[in-house]
Design an enzyme around this catalytic site. Sequence first.
Site, PDB file in Angstrom:
ATOM      1  N   ASN A  10       0.953  -1.152   0.091  1.00 56.69           N
ATOM      2  CA  ASN A  10      -0.030   0.071  -0.055  1.00 56.69           C
ATOM      3  C   ASN A  10       1.160   0.894   0.017  1.00 56.69           C
ATOM      4  OD1 ASN A  10      -1.904   2.237   0.553  1.00 56.69           O
ATOM      5  ND2 ASN A  10      -2.427   1.382   2.503  1.00 56.69           N
ATOM      6  N   LYS A  12       0.169   4.235  -0.117  1.00 51.27           N
ATOM      7  CA  LYS A  12      -0.380   5.260   0.779  1.00 51.27           C
ATOM      8  C   LYS A  12       0.131   6.714  -0.127  1.00 51.27           C
ATOM      9  CE  LYS A  12      -0.160   2.877   4.786  1.00 51.27           C
ATOM     10  NZ  LYS A  12       0.158   2.829   6.390  1.00 51.27           N
ATOM     11  N   HIS A  95      -9.482   1.379   5.148  1.00 53.29           N
ATOM     12  CA  HIS A  95      -8.178   1.398   5.677  1.00 53.29           C
ATOM     13  C   HIS A  95      -8.229   2.301   6.935  1.00 53.29           C
ATOM     14  CE1 HIS A  95      -4.050   2.193   6.706  1.00 53.29           C
ATOM     15  NE2 HIS A  95      -3.920   1.076   6.032  1.00 53.29           N
ATOM     16  N   GLU A  97      -6.724   4.600   8.213  1.00 49.36           N
ATOM     17  CA  GLU A  97      -6.501   6.156   7.879  1.00 49.36           C
ATOM     18  C   GLU A  97      -7.608   6.662   7.605  1.00 49.36           C
ATOM     19  OE1 GLU A  97      -2.691   5.338   6.000  1.00 49.36           O
ATOM     20  OE2 GLU A  97      -1.645   4.396   7.850  1.00 49.36           O
ATOM     21  N   GLU A 167      -5.569  -4.934  10.372  1.00 41.72           N
ATOM     22  CA  GLU A 167      -4.565  -3.923  10.830  1.00 41.72           C
ATOM     23  C   GLU A 167      -4.861  -3.359  12.097  1.00 41.72           C
ATOM     24  OE1 GLU A 167      -2.552  -2.821   6.529  1.00 41.72           O
ATOM     25  OE2 GLU A 167      -4.069  -1.500   7.298  1.00 41.72           O
ATOM     26  N   GLY A 173       2.452   1.990  11.098  1.00 33.54           N
ATOM     27  CA  GLY A 173       3.632   3.176  10.887  1.00 33.54           C
ATOM     28  C   GLY A 173       4.302   3.230  12.297  1.00 33.54           C
ATOM     29  N   SER A 212       3.289  -2.430  10.382  1.00 32.77           N
ATOM     30  CA  SER A 212       4.907  -2.602  10.528  1.00 32.77           C
ATOM     31  C   SER A 212       5.554  -4.151  10.305  1.00 32.77           C
ATOM     32  CB  SER A 212       5.197  -2.377  12.005  1.00 32.77           C
ATOM     33  OG  SER A 212       4.707  -0.903  12.412  1.00 32.77           O
TER      34      SER A 212
HETATM   35  P1  13P Z   1       2.965  -0.055   7.752  1.00 35.30           P
HETATM   36  O1  13P Z   1       3.467  -1.241   7.321  1.00 35.30           O
HETATM   37  O2  13P Z   1       3.654   1.356   7.414  1.00 35.30           O
HETATM   38  O3  13P Z   1       2.835  -0.285   9.234  1.00 35.30           O
HETATM   39  O4  13P Z   1       1.359   0.291   7.417  1.00 35.30           O
HETATM   40  C1  13P Z   1       0.428  -0.717   7.275  1.00 35.30           C
HETATM   41  C2  13P Z   1      -0.561  -0.294   6.517  1.00 35.30           C
HETATM   42  O5  13P Z   1      -1.340   0.353   6.969  1.00 35.30           O
HETATM   43  C3  13P Z   1      -0.821  -1.151   5.242  1.00 35.30           C
HETATM   44  O6  13P Z   1      -2.180  -0.633   4.569  1.00 35.30           O
END
Ligand code: 13P
Length: 251
Positions: A10, A12, A95, A97, A167, A173, A212
């Site tokens: 992803n 982002k 997601h 976020e 997640e 992150g 992560s």
């Molecule tokens: P990270 O791997 O940066 O923690 O992000 C995971 C994520 O949100 C994938 O959609």
Amino acid sequence: MAKKLYLIGNLKMNMTRQEIEPYLDSVAEVANNANNVVGVCVPFVYLCMANKKLSNSKALYGVQNMNSKESGAYTGEISPKMLQDFGTKLVIIGHSERRQMYNETDASVNEKNKVALSYGYTPIMCFGETIDEREQGREFDRVRSQIELGIDGLTAEDVKRMIFAYEPIWAIGTGKTATSDQAQEIISFAKGIIAEKYGIKNEDIVMLYGGSLKPSNATDILSKKDIDGGLIGGACLKMEDFKSIIYTNVE
Ligand code: 13P
């Protein structure tokens, strides 16, 4: 026998045009050589490039969100119909976020899942608890309601076509990864909810872990029984790290 994993990046809101061009070339090459299924979800502006560079490779590709409406006065939005012309396969839905920063709700996630499926896309439906919910012992309740509301009104065939991604918000992150046992525990619980509702088996459901995930913890997490792969944020931005995760080989 080696388990066939889904390893989906992803991106982002990262990468410039100059950076993503060679990146997608590498994704195509790695996907063609890997034993696992490789995918990447790009920012909308790079979907056309992903279509050109990946459509003749084994890599799956797609986007990180979409609107549920087909067209109309929705300034700044992208419709499911527009995505059709670019060979889109994957659409990340709900997601954390987007749930936290852009007011996505379980109801909008449910609606988007239905629309994405009707267009033949594979929704990657994300779910997971906050740190407060976990500390108060409410992680199972939270996950149950996200799953139940997210798949409301879908058929067994629909959920078999989807990808789910656990997640935990506290692991995204942050460098804090769920332990492989914590990830397995929730994923097996979430698969159980879906399996029971439709009278299907855990093995009929594809469910990934995200948060992560990196080369140093990939084998431990991905070797767990019910975990079918990873949704990878930060580590997919560095091709060397993404590649190393893609080449994970577990039984
Ligand atoms: P990270 O791997 O940066 O923690 O992000 C995971 C994520 O949100 C994938 O959609």
